[in-house]
Design an enzyme around this catalytic site. Structure first.
Site, PDB file in Angstrom:
ATOM      1  N   SER A  17       0.847  -1.194   0.000  1.00 10.12           N
ATOM      2  CA  SER A  17       0.000   0.000   0.000  1.00 10.12           C
ATOM      3  C   SER A  17       0.879   1.240   0.000  1.00 10.12           C
ATOM      4  O   SER A  17       2.064   1.178   0.326  1.00 10.12           O
ATOM      5  CB  SER A  17      -0.890  -0.002   1.246  1.00 10.12           C
ATOM      6  OG  SER A  17      -1.477   1.269   1.419  1.00 10.12           O
ATOM      7  N   HIS A  18       0.297   2.387  -0.357  1.00 10.33           N
ATOM      8  CA  HIS A  18       1.037   3.650  -0.288  1.00 10.33           C
ATOM      9  C   HIS A  18       1.360   4.023   1.157  1.00 10.33           C
ATOM     10  O   HIS A  18       2.232   4.843   1.411  1.00 10.33           O
ATOM     11  CB  HIS A  18       0.222   4.775  -0.928  1.00 10.33           C
ATOM     12  CG  HIS A  18       0.391   4.849  -2.410  1.00 10.33           C
ATOM     13  ND1 HIS A  18       0.106   3.792  -3.238  1.00 10.33           N
ATOM     14  CD2 HIS A  18       0.836   5.848  -3.203  1.00 10.33           C
ATOM     15  CE1 HIS A  18       0.367   4.152  -4.483  1.00 10.33           C
ATOM     16  NE2 HIS A  18       0.810   5.386  -4.496  1.00 10.33           N
ATOM     17  N   SER A  19       0.607   3.455   2.093  1.00 10.72           N
ATOM     18  CA  SER A  19       0.835   3.755   3.506  1.00 10.72           C
ATOM     19  C   SER A  19       1.262   2.478   4.221  1.00 10.72           C
ATOM     20  O   SER A  19       0.594   1.440   4.120  1.00 10.72           O
ATOM     21  CB  SER A  19      -0.447   4.314   4.117  1.00 10.72           C
ATOM     22  OG  SER A  19      -0.502   4.014   5.497  1.00 10.72           O
TER      23      SER A  19
END
Lengths: 130, 239
Positions: free
Chosen positions: A8-10
């Site tokens: 994920s981007h986070s």
């Protein structure tokens, strides 16, 4: 055993999705989560993806990768291309949370293959919520 | 272009010029990206090219142009963090094999084509999607045509390619994004210049600026064709 990698981007989102997916099966060795750019900001890091893949491949027979969007997809594709041998690693074209749940459940089957787990993950595209 | 040392020198200078340009324009690129994307394009590319400069400093003096180019690609892939990493970096890595025998008019066309092919494959974008493809596609096609068909000197071909890229960047302003983060905005993405296409233009401009120091030729050109094509194309010779 088939491994799962959640990208994920986070980093927090990836870790959280992993936590939810582990309720369905799998453990710390077979489900991994990575997120965040090389400076720890929002984004993805190909080096982190590669490192997670090689750890998972030591404990499993193949890996299905769940990705959120954009650079997560492209960085996962590039990381897979850069693998040296004939490791079985595929990206599931699926929503990341529901796909991870489906994949985690199906990966617990003794007959699970990379393809069967990917298919289960991709069935999550049809999950309707209302 | 001349011998190996000179090619190497030109390549290293181009990389340094690109890194400086990205550093100077990082705020501009991030501003463009904050209008329609996730506001990280300038910072991401700058992190990537800073790392490239470090990596290149540590390289052997006898590294050839292919090795240097491949290292640039690998470093961008590792360090950029956004979609620009696999797009610019991965395409540079793949295309670097075309420079095995050095930089010539021929190998530079092959490099450009391989770069574009990988970029299209990885990004799955087409012309008109409001991405870097809108700048690089006309540039590569113009460069190839100028070298292979119009027999222009490489410097002039490169100047035309940069002009074509500039038109491509302008073309991204009125259109609606259908790839990348900007596509989430739908119609609200219209009226904004694409940051990826813009950084592509900056990179090409720096390559041209460097080439001007090393190659002979005219750079005061535009990409519109100066000649009207023959009505009847030359008949293909039959074997």
């Amino acid at each position: 055993m088939i491994g799962l990698l959640i990208v994920s981007h986070s980093g927090q989102a990836a870790a959280g999705i992993r936590e939810i997916a582990m309720e369905m099966g799998g453990d710390e060795e077979t489900i991994a989560a990575v997120g965040g750019d090389p400076d720890g900001g929002i984004g993805t890091s190909i080096d982190d993806i590669q490192a997670a893949l090689s750890d998972l491949l030591e404990a499993t027979d193949g890996v299905v990768v769940l990705v959120d969007l954009g650079s997560a997809v492209m960085n996962a594709e590039t990381a897979i291309e850069m693998l040296e041998g004939d490791e079985e690693v595929v990206i599931a074209d699926a929503p990341v949370v529901e796909g991870a749940l489906n994949a985690a459940a199906s990966a617990t089957s003794p007959k699970a293959t990379v393809e069967s787990v990917r298919e289960s993950a991709e069935e999550a595209r049809d999950i309707s919520k209302l | 272009m001349g011998d190996e040392t000179r090619q190497r020198e030109a390549l290293l200078e181009a990389i340094e010029n690109i890194a400086d340009r990205i550093d100077n324009e990082k705020k501009h690129l991030t501003d463009l990206d904050s209008a329609i994307g996730d506001a990280d394009h300038g910072a991401n590319l700058n992190r990537g090219f800073k790392a490239v400069m470090e990596k290149i400093k540590d390289m052997d003096d006898d590294a050839d142009v292919q090795e240097i180019t491949k290292t640039v690609g690998m470093t961008l892939v590792s360090e950029v963090g956004g979609a620009a990493g696999p797009l610019y970096g991965g395409s540079t890595m793949t295309a670097s094999t075309e420079l095995a025998d050095g930089i010539t008019a021929e190998s530079s066309v092959a490099f450009a084509e391989a770069f574009l092919e990988k970029l299209q494959d990885r990004g799955d974008a087409r012309v008109g999607d409001k991405t870097m493809i809108d700048a690089i596609t006309p540039a590569v096609h113009t460069y190839k045509k100028s070298i292979e068909q119009d027999d222009l000197p490489p410097l002039e071909a490169l100047a035309k390619a940069v002009d074509a890229a500039e038109r491509g960047v302008e073309f991204t302003v009125p259109i609606r994004a259908s790839k990348g983060r900007a596509s989430f905005l739908g119609w609200r993405s219209t009226g904004h210049q694409d940051p990826g296409a813009t950084s592509t233009l900056f990179i090409l401009e720096e390559i041209l600026k460097t080439a001007e120091q090393y190659l002979e030729g005219d750079t005061d050109v535009d990409a519109t064709s100066p000649t009207i094509p023959d009505e009847e194309p030359d008949e293909l010779e039959e074997e």
